[in-house]
Design a protein around this motif. Structure first.
Motif, short mmCIF file in Angstrom:
data_model
loop_
_atom_site.label_atom_id
_atom_site.label_comp_id
_atom_site.label_asym_id
_atom_site.label_seq_id
_atom_site.Cartn_x
_atom_site.Cartn_y
_atom_site.Cartn_z
N UNK A 29 0.85 -1.19 0.00
CA UNK A 29 0.00 0.00 0.00
C UNK A 29 0.88 1.24 0.00
N UNK A 30 0.60 2.18 -0.89
CA UNK A 30 1.34 3.45 -0.89
C UNK A 30 0.33 4.60 -0.79
N UNK A 31 -0.09 4.94 0.42
CA UNK A 31 -0.95 6.11 0.59
C UNK A 31 -0.11 7.37 0.45
N UNK A 32 -0.66 8.38 -0.20
CA UNK A 32 0.14 9.58 -0.45
C UNK A 32 -0.73 10.82 -0.52
N UNK A 33 -0.13 11.93 -0.18
CA UNK A 33 -0.79 13.22 -0.32
C UNK A 33 0.27 14.31 -0.49
N UNK A 34 0.27 14.95 -1.64
CA UNK A 34 1.21 16.03 -1.94
C UNK A 34 2.66 15.63 -1.66
N UNK A 35 3.04 14.49 -2.21
CA UNK A 35 4.41 14.00 -2.03
C UNK A 35 5.10 13.78 -3.38
N UNK A 36 4.83 14.67 -4.32
CA UNK A 36 5.40 14.54 -5.66
C UNK A 36 6.93 14.49 -5.63
N UNK A 37 7.53 15.15 -4.66
CA UNK A 37 8.99 15.18 -4.58
C UNK A 37 9.58 13.86 -4.10
N UNK A 38 8.74 12.99 -3.51
CA UNK A 38 9.24 11.75 -2.92
C UNK A 38 8.63 10.50 -3.52
N UNK A 39 7.48 10.60 -4.13
CA UNK A 39 6.69 9.42 -4.50
C UNK A 39 7.41 8.52 -5.49
N UNK A 40 8.24 9.09 -6.38
CA UNK A 40 8.92 8.25 -7.37
C UNK A 40 9.84 7.24 -6.69
N UNK A 41 10.52 7.66 -5.63
CA UNK A 41 11.42 6.73 -4.94
C UNK A 41 10.64 5.63 -4.24
N UNK A 42 9.49 5.98 -3.67
CA UNK A 42 8.65 4.97 -3.02
C UNK A 42 8.17 3.95 -4.04
N UNK A 43 7.63 4.42 -5.17
CA UNK A 43 7.11 3.52 -6.20
C UNK A 43 8.23 2.66 -6.78
N UNK A 44 9.36 3.27 -7.08
CA UNK A 44 10.47 2.52 -7.66
C UNK A 44 10.97 1.44 -6.70
N UNK A 45 11.02 1.75 -5.40
CA UNK A 45 11.49 0.74 -4.44
C UNK A 45 10.52 -0.43 -4.36
N UNK A 46 9.22 -0.16 -4.54
CA UNK A 46 8.24 -1.24 -4.56
C UNK A 46 8.36 -2.07 -5.84
N UNK A 47 8.53 -1.39 -6.97
CA UNK A 47 8.65 -2.10 -8.25
C UNK A 47 9.93 -2.92 -8.33
N UNK A 48 10.94 -2.57 -7.55
CA UNK A 48 12.20 -3.32 -7.54
C UNK A 48 12.10 -4.64 -6.78
N UNK A 49 11.01 -4.85 -6.07
CA UNK A 49 10.87 -6.09 -5.30
C UNK A 49 10.84 -7.30 -6.23
N UNK A 50 11.59 -8.33 -5.85
CA UNK A 50 11.68 -9.52 -6.70
C UNK A 50 10.63 -10.58 -6.35
N UNK A 51 9.77 -10.28 -5.40
CA UNK A 51 8.73 -11.24 -5.03
C UNK A 51 7.74 -11.34 -6.20
N UNK A 52 7.44 -12.56 -6.65
CA UNK A 52 6.68 -12.71 -7.89
C UNK A 52 5.17 -12.49 -7.80
N UNK A 53 4.60 -12.58 -6.61
CA UNK A 53 3.14 -12.47 -6.49
C UNK A 53 2.81 -11.19 -5.72
N UNK A 54 2.87 -10.08 -6.45
CA UNK A 54 2.87 -8.78 -5.81
C UNK A 54 1.93 -7.80 -6.52
N UNK A 55 1.22 -7.00 -5.72
CA UNK A 55 0.50 -5.86 -6.26
C UNK A 55 0.93 -4.61 -5.50
N UNK A 56 0.94 -3.49 -6.18
CA UNK A 56 1.34 -2.21 -5.58
C UNK A 56 0.19 -1.24 -5.82
N UNK A 57 -0.37 -0.71 -4.73
CA UNK A 57 -1.57 0.11 -4.82
C UNK A 57 -1.27 1.51 -4.28
#
Length: 333
Positions: A12-40
């Motif tokens: 879960x990635x809840x966010x509010x006015x975090x444009x300066x930081x959100x890319x790093x959060x999303x990228x760190x989640x997308x880098x996970x090697x676990x195969x059965x994953x959803x990122x919301x």
């Protein structure tokens, strides 16, 4: 166990006015090697371009983006995400200004859970690296990173000495919903939820840094108002009452309650909340409700922290003198 047998994990990635930081959060989640994953990603009506940043990653079908019709606030957004949007058996909350430490942390947490079948594991926990850009401080907590399977009651009772950050907890989503997770509309609602959760089973602890808590001066979880800080005693009271309901030994729960009140009192005293508010509002509150915690307000260490906030130069001199008199190193980190 093949991929189809693995439990689904929701980040879960809840966010509010975090444009300066959100890319790093999303990228760190997308880098996970676990195969059965959803990122919301749940955007609580941001007005700063957060949406445009996240949309740049939507080509990865593990990622979905949702925008709330109305601003729900931090806890409301947590609840909306957990109760209505995530579909995984296990969930991990990653605030939009934080990030996961490495690409394998979810896999290692799931592995720790699966190592203990039929052991009623309700969560996997690890360490958090705190990067405080405001104070120029970096640390890792908890200091005790001993891995293994622990009774949830033991995790609960030692919380004032070995607490785990919300960011570093992979929890059983269905159980969390049954327990009315994120029920308090306070900063410490996440902690209160975790404390109740662990009393329902065992916890697998991994010797890994799970994520980085990024303190940048504009965090949704920061507390600058004394009334907010006082409201946060409710997370202790919620855990205390629930432990009693679960039948935890009365003496141990009472000792835990007193230790946690002192722990939170110390935190308030050392916070950046104005000294005037602490004197005018906090101390009378403490005298009335938790008089046993007054010892935290009048010990040398707490008084030095107050001095540091008011007169930094005087604090440095007092710190050197105190360390010399005590015959030991630096008093405060």
């Amino acid at each position: 166990m093949n991929e189809k047998q693995l439990p689904k994990v929701s980040i879960m990635i809840p966010t509010y006015n975090q444009a300066a930081f959100i890319s790093r959060a999303v990228e760190s989640a997308l880098l996970q090697d676990y195969p059965c994953l959803e990122i919301v990603v749940s955007d609580d009506c941001s007005t700063d371009g957060t949406r445009a940043v996240v949309e740049g990653y939507l080509a990865d079908d593990r990622l979905t983006y949702h925008r709330n019709a109305d601003n729900l606030g931090r806890i409301g957004n947590y609840r909306k995400t957990l109760y209505e949007r995530v579909t995984g058996e296990w969930a991990l909350n990653l605030d939009g200004d934080d990030y996961l430490y490495a690409g394998g942390v979810v896999s290692r947490m799931v592995s720790a859970i699966l190592e203990h079948p039929n052991q009623n594991v309700v969560a996997a926990m690890g360490s958090t690296k705190t990067v405080n850009a405001v104070m120029g401080v970096t640390n890792i907590s908890p200091e005790d990173r001993t891995p293994g399977l622990f009774e949830g009651t033991d995790i609960f009772l030692r919380w004032n000495k070995r607490s785990f950050h919300h960011l570093a907890v992979l929890y059983k989503a269905a159980l969390a919903r049954e327990l009315d997770y994120y029920r308090l509309n306070t900063i410490m609602s996440d902690c209160e939820s975790v404390l109740r959760l662990v009393l329902n089973g065992n916890v697998a602890v991994v010797d890994d840094i799970v994520g980085v808590w990024n303190i940048h001066g504009n965090n949704a979880s920061s507390v600058e108002d004394i009334n907010q800080a006082l409201e946060d005693y409710s997370y202790i009271e919620g855990g205390y009452k629930y432990a009693q309901e679960r039948g935890v030994e009365s003496r141990k729960v009472r000792d835990w309650h007193r230790a946690m009140v002192r722990f939170h009192t110390k935190w308030i005293l050392r916070s950046s909340i104005p000294i005037s508010a602490k004197a005018r509002v906090f101390l009378p509150y403490l005298i009335k409700k938790y008089p046993f915690a007054l010892t935290e307000a009048f010990n040398v260490k707490s008084l030095l922290v107050i001095l540091a906030r008011m007169h930094p130069a005087s604090y440095r001199n007092a710190k050197r003198l105190y360390a010399k008199l005590r015959g030991r190193g630096a008093l405060l980190k």
